[in-house]
Design a protein around this motif. Structure first.
Motif, PDB file in Angstrom:
ATOM      1  N   GLU A   1       0.809  -1.176   0.071  1.00 54.21           N
ATOM      2  CA  GLU A   1      -0.105  -0.048   0.060  1.00 54.21           C
ATOM      3  C   GLU A   1       0.984   1.230  -0.116  1.00 54.21           C
ATOM      4  O   GLU A   1       0.467   2.329  -0.797  1.00 54.21           O
ATOM      5  CB  GLU A   1      -0.829   0.040   1.321  1.00 54.21           C
ATOM      6  CG  GLU A   1      -2.170  -1.016   1.010  1.00 54.21           C
ATOM      7  CD  GLU A   1      -2.666  -1.105   2.318  1.00 54.21           C
ATOM      8  OE1 GLU A   1      -2.547  -0.454   3.433  1.00 54.21           O
ATOM      9  OE2 GLU A   1      -3.610  -2.199   2.284  1.00 54.21           O
ATOM     10  N   GLN A   2       1.995   1.273   0.817  1.00 50.37           N
ATOM     11  CA  GLN A   2       2.734   2.444   0.903  1.00 50.37           C
ATOM     12  C   GLN A   2       3.495   2.755  -0.387  1.00 50.37           C
ATOM     13  O   GLN A   2       3.671   3.787  -0.968  1.00 50.37           O
ATOM     14  CB  GLN A   2       3.898   2.207   2.081  1.00 50.37           C
ATOM     15  CG  GLN A   2       3.397   2.310   3.311  1.00 50.37           C
ATOM     16  CD  GLN A   2       4.559   2.199   4.288  1.00 50.37           C
ATOM     17  OE1 GLN A   2       4.838   1.130   4.552  1.00 50.37           O
ATOM     18  NE2 GLN A   2       4.936   3.358   4.810  1.00 50.37           N
ATOM     19  N   CYS A   3       4.157   1.313  -0.944  1.00 51.39           N
ATOM     20  CA  CYS A   3       4.667   1.636  -2.275  1.00 51.39           C
ATOM     21  C   CYS A   3       3.868   2.102  -3.441  1.00 51.39           C
ATOM     22  O   CYS A   3       4.174   2.938  -4.385  1.00 51.39           O
ATOM     23  CB  CYS A   3       5.361   0.200  -2.752  1.00 51.39           C
ATOM     24  SG  CYS A   3       6.629  -0.239  -1.859  1.00 51.39           S
ATOM     25  N   LEU A   4       2.448   1.574  -3.376  1.00 52.24           N
ATOM     26  CA  LEU A   4       1.626   2.090  -4.495  1.00 52.24           C
ATOM     27  C   LEU A   4       1.455   3.584  -4.311  1.00 52.24           C
ATOM     28  O   LEU A   4       1.398   4.366  -5.207  1.00 52.24           O
ATOM     29  CB  LEU A   4       0.282   1.359  -4.131  1.00 52.24           C
ATOM     30  CG  LEU A   4      -0.839   1.807  -5.143  1.00 52.24           C
ATOM     31  CD1 LEU A   4      -0.384   1.433  -6.532  1.00 52.24           C
ATOM     32  CD2 LEU A   4      -2.128   0.857  -4.982  1.00 52.24           C
ATOM     33  N   ARG A   5       1.051   4.326  -2.938  1.00 53.07           N
ATOM     34  CA  ARG A   5       1.050   5.554  -2.751  1.00 53.07           C
ATOM     35  C   ARG A   5       2.220   6.527  -3.281  1.00 53.07           C
ATOM     36  O   ARG A   5       2.242   7.344  -4.019  1.00 53.07           O
ATOM     37  CB  ARG A   5       0.578   6.036  -1.489  1.00 53.07           C
ATOM     38  CG  ARG A   5      -0.760   5.171  -0.927  1.00 53.07           C
ATOM     39  CD  ARG A   5      -1.197   6.086   0.524  1.00 53.07           C
ATOM     40  NE  ARG A   5      -0.124   5.953   1.554  1.00 53.07           N
ATOM     41  CZ  ARG A   5      -0.200   5.104   2.430  1.00 53.07           C
ATOM     42  NH1 ARG A   5      -1.080   4.074   2.440  1.00 53.07           N
ATOM     43  NH2 ARG A   5       0.908   4.928   3.269  1.00 53.07           N
ATOM     44  N   CYS A   6       3.480   5.969  -2.940  1.00 53.12           N
ATOM     45  CA  CYS A   6       4.629   6.567  -3.197  1.00 53.12           C
ATOM     46  C   CYS A   6       5.020   6.555  -4.671  1.00 53.12           C
ATOM     47  O   CYS A   6       5.564   7.463  -5.184  1.00 53.12           O
ATOM     48  CB  CYS A   6       5.837   5.923  -2.579  1.00 53.12           C
ATOM     49  SG  CYS A   6       5.730   6.167  -0.687  1.00 53.12           S
ATOM     50  N   SER A   7       4.579   5.385  -5.406  1.00 53.92           N
ATOM     51  CA  SER A   7       4.805   5.447  -6.790  1.00 53.92           C
ATOM     52  C   SER A   7       3.882   6.478  -7.502  1.00 53.92           C
ATOM     53  O   SER A   7       4.260   7.207  -8.547  1.00 53.92           O
ATOM     54  CB  SER A   7       4.492   3.816  -7.181  1.00 53.92           C
ATOM     55  OG  SER A   7       5.556   3.099  -6.879  1.00 53.92           O
ATOM     56  N   GLU A   8       2.609   6.353  -7.329  1.00 52.67           N
ATOM     57  CA  GLU A   8       1.795   7.395  -7.690  1.00 52.67           C
ATOM     58  C   GLU A   8       2.192   8.821  -7.149  1.00 52.67           C
ATOM     59  O   GLU A   8       2.268   9.592  -8.319  1.00 52.67           O
ATOM     60  CB  GLU A   8       0.311   7.362  -7.065  1.00 52.67           C
ATOM     61  CG  GLU A   8      -0.334   5.959  -7.509  1.00 52.67           C
ATOM     62  CD  GLU A   8      -0.966   6.010  -8.570  1.00 52.67           C
ATOM     63  OE1 GLU A   8      -0.949   6.767  -9.409  1.00 52.67           O
ATOM     64  OE2 GLU A   8      -1.290   4.912  -9.397  1.00 52.67           O
ATOM     65  N   GLY A   9       2.696   9.009  -5.981  1.00 51.33           N
ATOM     66  CA  GLY A   9       3.000  10.560  -5.687  1.00 51.33           C
ATOM     67  C   GLY A   9       4.366  10.695  -6.474  1.00 51.33           C
ATOM     68  O   GLY A   9       4.526  12.128  -7.012  1.00 51.33           O
ATOM     69  N   PHE A  10       5.297   9.711  -6.546  1.00 52.60           N
ATOM     70  CA  PHE A  10       6.538  10.140  -7.439  1.00 52.60           C
ATOM     71  C   PHE A  10       6.252  10.487  -8.924  1.00 52.60           C
ATOM     72  O   PHE A  10       6.559  11.517  -9.540  1.00 52.60           O
ATOM     73  CB  PHE A  10       7.520   8.838  -7.193  1.00 52.60           C
ATOM     74  CG  PHE A  10       8.558   9.078  -8.274  1.00 52.60           C
ATOM     75  CD1 PHE A  10       9.504  10.139  -8.157  1.00 52.60           C
ATOM     76  CD2 PHE A  10       8.862   8.094  -9.328  1.00 52.60           C
ATOM     77  CE1 PHE A  10      10.658  10.318  -8.810  1.00 52.60           C
ATOM     78  CE2 PHE A  10       9.858   8.274  -9.930  1.00 52.60           C
ATOM     79  CZ  PHE A  10      10.932   9.316 -10.043  1.00 52.60           C
ATOM     80  N   LEU A  11       5.428   9.760  -9.473  1.00 49.93           N
ATOM     81  CA  LEU A  11       5.055  10.057 -11.060  1.00 49.93           C
ATOM     82  C   LEU A  11       4.183  11.415 -10.966  1.00 49.93           C
ATOM     83  O   LEU A  11       4.371  12.060 -11.815  1.00 49.93           O
ATOM     84  CB  LEU A  11       4.284   8.820 -11.416  1.00 49.93           C
ATOM     85  CG  LEU A  11       4.990   7.568 -11.931  1.00 49.93           C
ATOM     86  CD1 LEU A  11       4.141   6.420 -12.106  1.00 49.93           C
ATOM     87  CD2 LEU A  11       6.126   7.788 -12.416  1.00 49.93           C
ATOM     88  N   ASP A  12       3.392  11.521 -10.040  1.00 49.17           N
ATOM     89  CA  ASP A  12       2.606  12.826 -10.269  1.00 49.17           C
ATOM     90  C   ASP A  12       3.598  14.115  -9.938  1.00 49.17           C
ATOM     91  O   ASP A  12       3.385  15.185 -10.511  1.00 49.17           O
ATOM     92  CB  ASP A  12       1.595  12.951  -8.923  1.00 49.17           C
ATOM     93  CG  ASP A  12       0.439  11.840  -9.287  1.00 49.17           C
ATOM     94  OD1 ASP A  12       0.204  11.532 -10.462  1.00 49.17           O
ATOM     95  OD2 ASP A  12      -0.296  11.786  -8.529  1.00 49.17           O
ATOM     96  N   SER A  13       4.730  13.886  -9.213  1.00 50.16           N
ATOM     97  CA  SER A  13       5.897  15.191  -8.985  1.00 50.16           C
ATOM     98  C   SER A  13       6.369  15.208 -10.299  1.00 50.16           C
ATOM     99  O   SER A  13       6.954  16.424 -10.408  1.00 50.16           O
ATOM    100  CB  SER A  13       6.470  14.458  -7.898  1.00 50.16           C
ATOM    101  OG  SER A  13       7.818  13.639  -8.321  1.00 50.16           O
ATOM    102  N   LEU A  14       6.660  14.386 -11.252  1.00 55.40           N
ATOM    103  CA  LEU A  14       7.369  14.789 -12.510  1.00 55.40           C
ATOM    104  C   LEU A  14       6.488  15.336 -13.581  1.00 55.40           C
ATOM    105  O   LEU A  14       6.913  15.768 -14.538  1.00 55.40           O
ATOM    106  CB  LEU A  14       7.660  13.236 -13.147  1.00 55.40           C
ATOM    107  CG  LEU A  14       8.705  12.541 -12.097  1.00 55.40           C
ATOM    108  CD1 LEU A  14       9.086  11.284 -12.662  1.00 55.40           C
ATOM    109  CD2 LEU A  14       9.872  13.319 -11.741  1.00 55.40           C
ATOM    110  N   LYS A  15       4.999  15.594 -13.300  1.00 60.25           N
ATOM    111  CA  LYS A  15       4.066  16.251 -14.254  1.00 60.25           C
ATOM    112  C   LYS A  15       4.501  17.641 -14.562  1.00 60.25           C
ATOM    113  O   LYS A  15       5.193  18.358 -13.730  1.00 60.25           O
ATOM    114  CB  LYS A  15       2.752  16.046 -14.108  1.00 60.25           C
ATOM    115  CG  LYS A  15       2.320  14.714 -14.046  1.00 60.25           C
ATOM    116  CD  LYS A  15       0.767  14.788 -13.609  1.00 60.25           C
ATOM    117  CE  LYS A  15       0.242  13.409 -13.732  1.00 60.25           C
ATOM    118  NZ  LYS A  15      -0.966  13.339 -13.354  1.00 60.25           N
TER     119      LYS A  15
END
Length: 157
Positions: free
Chosen positions: A143-157
């Motif tokens: 669950e943590q890795c899923l949230r962090c993956s989404e957050g990381f990719l969103d930060s690159l937009k």
């Protein structure tokens, strides 16, 4: 590319490379595929050499199967070359970050960061479930890795 994020090279590091970092690798690859992002290089490695050549912990594999996320990895150790090959090297906790920095060459190009810094829930430390008796800690790690993956990719937009 769907989100406009330029392809990156990402390496996840934890202590043994059989629980947290291969989970993060599998989850980020899954999220990249869901978003239609191609050309990324995602891998994981260990601080220590205890598990080199072994597959992920069976409990991590079970959790990934429950979420229909492929997990295919053999544990490897962090190398000096990784510091200039990858754009990002993510540690799972503060001790990982200290160990990564201690192994870094004098000059390198990778950004070394705590993966949890991308968690919208602000859980900075990715839980280490290795000593647990069941899958619950591995589910939390997922669950943590899923949230962090989404957050990381969103930060690159």
């Amino acid at each position: 590319m769907a989100s406009g994020a330029e392809a990156k090279k990402v390496l996840f590091i934890c202590l043994g490379n059989i629980c947290r970092s291969p989970t993060a690798e599998a989850v980020l690859n899954h999220v990249l595929k869901q978003r239609g992002l191609e050309g990324w290089e995602v891998d994981s490695g260990a601080i220590g050499s205890w598990h080199v050549g072994l597959g992920p912990d069976r409990r991590a594999v079970n959790v990934m199967k429950r979420h229909n996320i492929p997990m295919d990895h053999k544990a490897r150790q962090l190398t000096k070359e990784d510091f200039n090959h990858y754009d990002y090297i993510f540690g799972m906790d503060h001790e990982n970050i200290s160990d990564i920095k201690a192994r870094a060459p004098k000059t390198y190009t990778a950004k070394i960061e705590l993966f949890g810094s991308y968690d919208p829930k602000k859980e900075l430390i990715i839980r280490d479930p290795y000593y647990d008796d069941d899958d619950k800690g591995f589910e939390k790690c997922y669950e943590q890795c899923l949230r962090c993956s989404e957050g990381f990719l969103d930060s690159l937009k």
